[in-house]
Design an enzyme around this catalytic site. Structure first.
Site, short mmCIF file in Angstrom:
data_model
loop_
_atom_site.label_atom_id
_atom_site.label_comp_id
_atom_site.label_asym_id
_atom_site.label_seq_id
_atom_site.Cartn_x
_atom_site.Cartn_y
_atom_site.Cartn_z
N ARG A 258 18.42 40.56 39.33
CA ARG A 258 19.24 40.67 38.12
C ARG A 258 19.33 39.29 37.48
O ARG A 258 20.05 38.41 37.97
CB ARG A 258 20.64 41.19 38.50
CG ARG A 258 21.48 41.65 37.32
CD ARG A 258 22.93 41.83 37.75
NE ARG A 258 23.59 40.54 37.87
CZ ARG A 258 24.60 40.29 38.71
NH1 ARG A 258 25.05 41.21 39.52
NH2 ARG A 258 25.16 39.08 38.73
N HIS B 286 26.34 40.86 35.85
CA HIS B 286 26.53 42.24 36.29
C HIS B 286 26.84 43.13 35.08
O HIS B 286 26.24 44.18 34.89
CB HIS B 286 27.68 42.31 37.30
CG HIS B 286 28.06 43.69 37.70
ND1 HIS B 286 27.24 44.51 38.45
CD2 HIS B 286 29.18 44.42 37.45
CE1 HIS B 286 27.84 45.67 38.65
NE2 HIS B 286 29.00 45.64 38.04
N TYR C 205 28.52 31.91 40.60
CA TYR C 205 28.11 32.23 41.97
C TYR C 205 26.60 32.22 42.20
O TYR C 205 26.15 32.28 43.34
CB TYR C 205 28.67 33.60 42.40
CG TYR C 205 28.31 34.74 41.47
CD1 TYR C 205 27.10 35.42 41.61
CD2 TYR C 205 29.19 35.18 40.48
CE1 TYR C 205 26.77 36.47 40.77
CE2 TYR C 205 28.86 36.22 39.63
CZ TYR C 205 27.65 36.88 39.79
OH TYR C 205 27.33 37.92 38.96
#
Length: 374
Positions: free
Chosen positions: A265, A269, A278
């Site tokens: 990805r 998200h 992160y």
């Protein structure tokens, strides 16, 4: 696709991935999977390339629309185009899709109209499209629930005596949900003609896949009695071959198959997420070098199939689709205020009628509803 025949059962997946195009776009021979894409001519591969370019363009446009306040939310698929296009283009017209909220490329390939991709995210409808018009259920927000729906539909197809198959999409994080595991139990028990398609994009929101899976996710399925395949999810040709192979088993009555498409990805998200908090930039850079579009383009360029004129035509098509997508989004009509009560129940319901009456009275009292109820 050409007539092929595979063994009744697939072996447990190796840790290495099925790959037909490497990261540089070089063709990798595979005696088992090559037959499943022997019909993919240069022209057909250009069409797959165009799909990849177009769906990325749609995704970028949708992200921009959200940033401009035109959409409430958007779940980007950047980096996962090959996993979605390759699998979607393997499906027959009568196969049925049960997806999560990120499979917008699959919806595009199934023929969903462009504005319908964003109706829910713009808040103008409770559901984006008629599932039976394109044989694809509307996106499931509840993580993993669509796997149960896919198995139920597949069992129904088997009882009806038809060879239709279903495919259900979910992410690596969903494999920890009870629904997904329960769906695999039922699928194995009843020999359901379903393909479990896991897009392992390395992240369950901000949690890395290694936190919940110490071994490849594809190794879980054989424990339920379901054979599995582990494929390079950034290789559109390998994904097409693997999905065709799994669907072949389902269509001939050999039951479910689990596919783990290993991808990444590249974006957040959803547009409410900040992956810079992160994600290691070096990891992202490493995966960017495996870009699914770049490798197909490199292969087509090296083969002399993708000329500058063809590339310009593909880019122009992507721009046209993006413009139509944006225009369709911005011109979506607002729903009638009381239409939220429509289609809740199949039959009249006294409690719902009371709520509708109360909402109508409220809207009139604040001047938001005049004349007739709608």
């Amino acid at each position: 696709m050409p007539e092929t025949r595979i063994e009744a059962e697939l072996p447990s997946p190796p840790e290495e991935l099925v790959q037909l195009l490497d990261h540089e776009g070089r063709r990798v021979g595979d005696p088992l999977y090559d037959p499943y894409v022997s019909d993919v001519s240069g022209e057909a591969l250009v069409r797959l390339y165009e799909d990849l370019v177009v769906v990325r363009r749609i995704d970028v446009e949708a992200t921009a629309l959200q940033r401009q306040g035109q959409l409430g939310l958007w779940p980007p698929l950047l980096g996962q185009e090959a996993a979605q296009v390759g699998s979607a283009r393997a499906l027959r017209a009568d196969d049925f899709v049960f997806s999560s909220y990120r499979e917008n490329a699959v919806a595009y390939c199934r023929g969903v109209e462009l504005p319908q991709l964003v109706e829910v995210w713009r808040g103008t409808a409770q559901s984006g499209w008629n599932p039976f018009a394109v044989n694809m259920a509307t996106p499931q927000i509840v993580i993993g629930a669509q796997t149960l729906h896919a198995v139920g539909y597949a069992v129904g197809c088997r009882h009806d005596g038809v060879d239709t198959a279903t495919i259900t999409y979910f992410g690596d994080g969903a494999t920890t949900q009870g629904d997904v595991n329960e769906a695999m139990v039922f699928a194995a028990s009843f020999g359901a003609p379903v393909v479990f398609f896991c897009q392992n994009n390395q992240w369950a929101i901000s949690e890395p896949v290694g936190l919940q899976a110490k071994r490849p996710i594809a190794e879980r399925a054989p424990g339920f009695g379901i054979p599995s395949i582990r494929v390079d999810g950034n290789d559109v040709l390998a994904v097409l071959a693997a999905t065709r192979r799994a669907l072949e088993r389902a269509h001939r009555g050999d039951g479910p198959t689990f596919i783990e498409a290993v991808t990444y990805r590249m974006g957040p998200h959803t547009t409410s997420d900040d992956p810079s908090r992160y994600v290691d930039p070096l990891q992202r850079e490493e995966w960017a070098a495996k870009d699914p579009i770049a490798r197909v383009e490199a292969h087509l360029r090296e083969s002399g199939i993708l000329t500058d004129a063809v590339a310009a035509s593909v880019a122009a098509t992507a721009d046209e689709v993006a413009a139509a997508f944006r225009a369709g989004c911005l011109t979506l009509p607002n729903p009638a205020p009381l239409s939220v009560f429509d289609h809740v129940y199949a039959e009249p319901h006294a409690g719902l009628a009371r709520q509708r009456s109360q909402q109508e009275a409220y809207l009139r009292s604040v001047g938001e509803l005049e004349g007739g109820a709608e």
